[in-house]
Design an enzyme around this catalytic site. Structure first.
Site, mmCIF file in Angstrom:
data_model
loop_
_atom_site.group_PDB
_atom_site.id
_atom_site.type_symbol
_atom_site.label_atom_id
_atom_site.label_comp_id
_atom_site.label_asym_id
_atom_site.label_seq_id
_atom_site.Cartn_x
_atom_site.Cartn_y
_atom_site.Cartn_z
ATOM 1 N N ARG A 329 -11.170 -6.410 40.318
ATOM 2 C CA ARG A 329 -10.243 -6.883 39.220
ATOM 3 C C ARG A 329 -8.506 -6.835 39.455
ATOM 4 N NH1 ARG A 329 -11.829 -4.404 34.113
ATOM 5 N NH2 ARG A 329 -13.006 -2.886 35.485
ATOM 6 N N CYS A 401 -21.792 -16.524 15.684
ATOM 7 C CA CYS A 401 -22.528 -16.227 14.520
ATOM 8 C C CYS A 401 -22.880 -14.669 14.392
ATOM 9 C CB CYS A 401 -23.829 -16.965 14.098
ATOM 10 S SG CYS A 401 -24.281 -16.722 12.382
#
Lengths: 472, 472
Positions: A329, A401
């Site tokens: 990271r 959704c």
């Protein structure tokens, strides 16, 4: 409560430490008010490559590699953790910059080899390495395999025997140190799938099993203390605990009287079953996702850890080991942004007289699952222009959704953001593309690389034809 | 505390309601002790297609379609929510069984159309439908578009005008009813990205905007109350609230005196700007993931909802609307299992004298993110043989380089499970493959369809070449 943007001007001012180093908002010229990266306007990237798109700053990625290599005394000791983000291109950048590489699966190893990354600079991780994975790693000559179970030591010995090789290994140890950002807790037992417990004696047992296994050469110990770590103390405690084990191991080996006996006072040569010389303290170096965060100071941590390891080795009376680290990271994270197009802007009354603005963008949890998965926080800005007006409590949501499809849960965003604007989210280089799905058949965005005024495709956008092609 | 498996015999006995209907453990014959699905041994499927693999029981999927169609008075009223799991093959199964389909993105619509699914049986969802998505839906003649913002109503009107079409729509309403398994809460305001608030008047305003917009015909109202719902009460309250709005809308339309005035007492014909006849109560029907759960009784809920809607319509003095529903998980969920190969088996001391067993399998959070994302619980069994011995507290974990990579957090598993065994996890048909990623370059497993003693590939396994092919 986190300090928040105070007004539109502050929202337009980009926090440099959260975004790639070549990214800026232009204050003059043709693109005044727009955000550019390596000199390329994000409007142009959106036009050329569409949205959503990941945009990666090559110079930023390389600079972070160099900085870590310098801090830790050489690129060889810094292993880029490829699980954060891997492509052939970034594997080559890592190679160019002289760093080593970590892989944690057969697929990651295959991608690294396809990029031409030298196996002798690859460390291999995994709690459940398949026979195929072990075989490829040994046959290609991986520098180190970090062993994670007794079954693996046995399997590795078999594979090495079949291939007529000797494989260098580290033993993954759970030292009872867990770091969560600024705090660390020290325990004895650890309830996790990785490694061998220091406290229970399992780590000592596993290391001795490596010492005595044919075809396996014990090179040292490995641990990983946490993610998004901001201080050196947890690493230092783990190092101290591991060096205690180190001393025990040298003593145990010295007292062996069978065919595995070696005299550690002679030094253990390259043909010995053990050459204890490598301590790997893993990754987890914190980065700034939000303006009020400061990334871990890698120079400070490197210097503190090296000094700590030296002292701990002295007091344990063992030779000072080489210190390896595995940032992922900390290299890839801040080098990338995600660029979205604003769609629906909706004000929702959440209590009488109190509203929240919902800004929908054309991506979502399929390209960044971290807010839903880890409640991760991200910073967002408008990229195509400076925006004005009152700040409104705003939630940035995706197009999936699912009501949990949130990218930024709680931001203050100027009111004149409108459909068609470009929104960028910072520090998305780690664990976003890598964990991307095709949920709702929203296929993966492209990764665009920018350098020296030029934007090029690194990974193309997936299409619905890619999905359909999998079905017979 | 959940009731747990008591002994090895109980672990070997498969809870039929959690697994596909044709799946069983053979008690005699050549495959005695093994698990078969539609007559095919899972050992054979593992041999032919490799592991991990999703295995889907066609008969189970089709039976659930039929049962829902019957319960709700016809397949047309039952819309399979394709976000749960979509492929061309299952779209065709849904079509064969006479059901309708829900899509929530351009990609889902494209896959449905590629399968030959008739657009006039497709309902279109999405909080942020792109212009391309709206255009395709209208031009193909989608049965219903569920509108979710004022911007969308405007955009839809424009698109319909350009295409010379009239598009039927439902208005998505947030009725202030949230259901979480057995409990529901009733609020007024809702803090979410979807829909128009009933309480604030936004829903009434949006419906009237549909009534007056050119090219848009208002057909009714839609709501969605939650996921994994086990009782009808929440749906019933939502229906009651929506029918209150329904009445207000008919009254409002009746009092219009401008060019949009229609006389509702005349009935509103097919060429009228409004034909209020459809109430869609969404999905969320609970299934049994664990042995002690019982799926929602769909016949009971259907009958209760139909009667409730009839009465609410009567008392509101409006014609009884058609009732549409949108089950996804309730159709696809129990029809699929995931088949894994056991790798590492490790006993970890978690406190003095107390151990937890970690069984690693060759998949993980890339093929099933739900345990990590929603703390979802799953049932697991050994598929290749009956296992024996004492039950041990066990965690089933994947092969990812992340300690949160857990599939079953806390199971009781007989001690003689060993590397090479086949482990199956039940009810993985919904939101597992659909949300699958390539985290750690672990590419997506295949989906194998089984029916009548035959196993065939539905979706092939992805390879590392699929990943590499995306990079220029």
């Amino acid at each position: 409560m986190r300090r928040r943007t105070a007004n539109a001007a502050e929202f337009n001012a980009i926090p440099a430490h959260v975004y790639p180093q070549t990214l800026r908002r232009e204050t003059a010229g043709e693109h005044r008010g727009e955000v550019t990266i390596a000199g390329v306007p994000l409007t142009e990237i959106a036009e050329t490559f569409g949205t959503p798109a990941f945009v990666m700053d090559e110079e930023d990625f390389r600079t972070r590699c160099r900085r870590l290599a310098k801090a830790f005394g050489g690129g060889h000791f810094v292993h880029y953790a490829s699980k954060a983000f891997l492509s052939k291109t970034v594997a080559r950048w890592v190679m160019d910059e002289g760093l080593s590489l970590d892989v944690a699966s057969l697929g990651e190893l295959q991608v690294a080899l396809a990029a031409g990354f030298p196996a002798e600079r690859i460390t291999v991780h995994g709690n459940n390495k398949s026979p195929e994975f072990l075989r490829l790693a040994v046959s290609e000559g991986a520098e180190l395999i970090v062993v994670d179970s007794l079954q693996e030591i046995e399997a590795l010995s078999t594979v090495a025997g079949e291939l007529g090789k000797t494989q260098d290994v580290l033993v993954r140890v759970t030292p009872g140190v867990h770091v969560d950002t600024h705090e660390f807790i020290a325990t004895s037992h650890e309830d996790q799938k990785f490694g061998f417990s220091l406290a229970s004696g399992a780590a000592h047992h596993a290391a001795m099993a490596c010492h005595t296994a044919d075809g396996v050469r014990l090179r040292g110990l490995h641990c990983h203390v946490g993610s998004q770590v901001f201080e050196a103390a947890g690493f230092a405690l783990a190092a101290e605990r591991l060096l205690g084990l180190w001393k025990q191991l040298l003593d145990s080996i010295a007292t062996l009287t069978d065919e595995h006996a070696v005299d550690p006072s002679q030094g253990v040569g390259s043909d010995a079953p053990t050459l204890l010389d490598t301590l790997d303290l893993g990754g987890g170096y914190g980065i700034a996702y939000m303006p009020d965060q400061e990334a871990l100071d890698v120079e400070e941590v490197a210097s503190e850890l090296k000094s700590k390891v030296r002292k701990a080795a002295e007091s344990a009376g063992v030779p000072e080991p080489t210190l390896n680290v595995e940032p992922g990271r900390a290299i890839a994270g801040p080098s990338m942004i995600t660029l979205y197009r604003v769609g629906t802007v909706k004000d929702v009354e959440v209590a009488d007289g109190i509203s929240r603005r919902y800004i929908s963008v054309d991506g979502g949890m399929s390209d960044n699952i971290r807010p839903a998965l880890y409640q991760a926080e991200y910073d967002c800005r408008v990229a195509n222009r400076e925006v004005a007006g009152e700040l409104l409590p705003t939630r940035i949501v995706g197009s999936h959704c699912e009501s949990g499809d949130v990218l930024v849960n709680d931001a203050l965003v100027p009111e004149d953001v409108r459909p068609g604007d470009l929104l960028m989210i910072g520090a998305t280089g780690a664990y976003c593309y890598a964990m991307a799905s095709r949920y709702n058949m929203m296929t993966r965005p492209p990764v665009v690389r920018v350098a020296d005024g030029e934007a090029r495709l690194m990974i193309r956008r997936e299409t619905i034809d890619d999905v359909l092609a999998l079905e017979e």
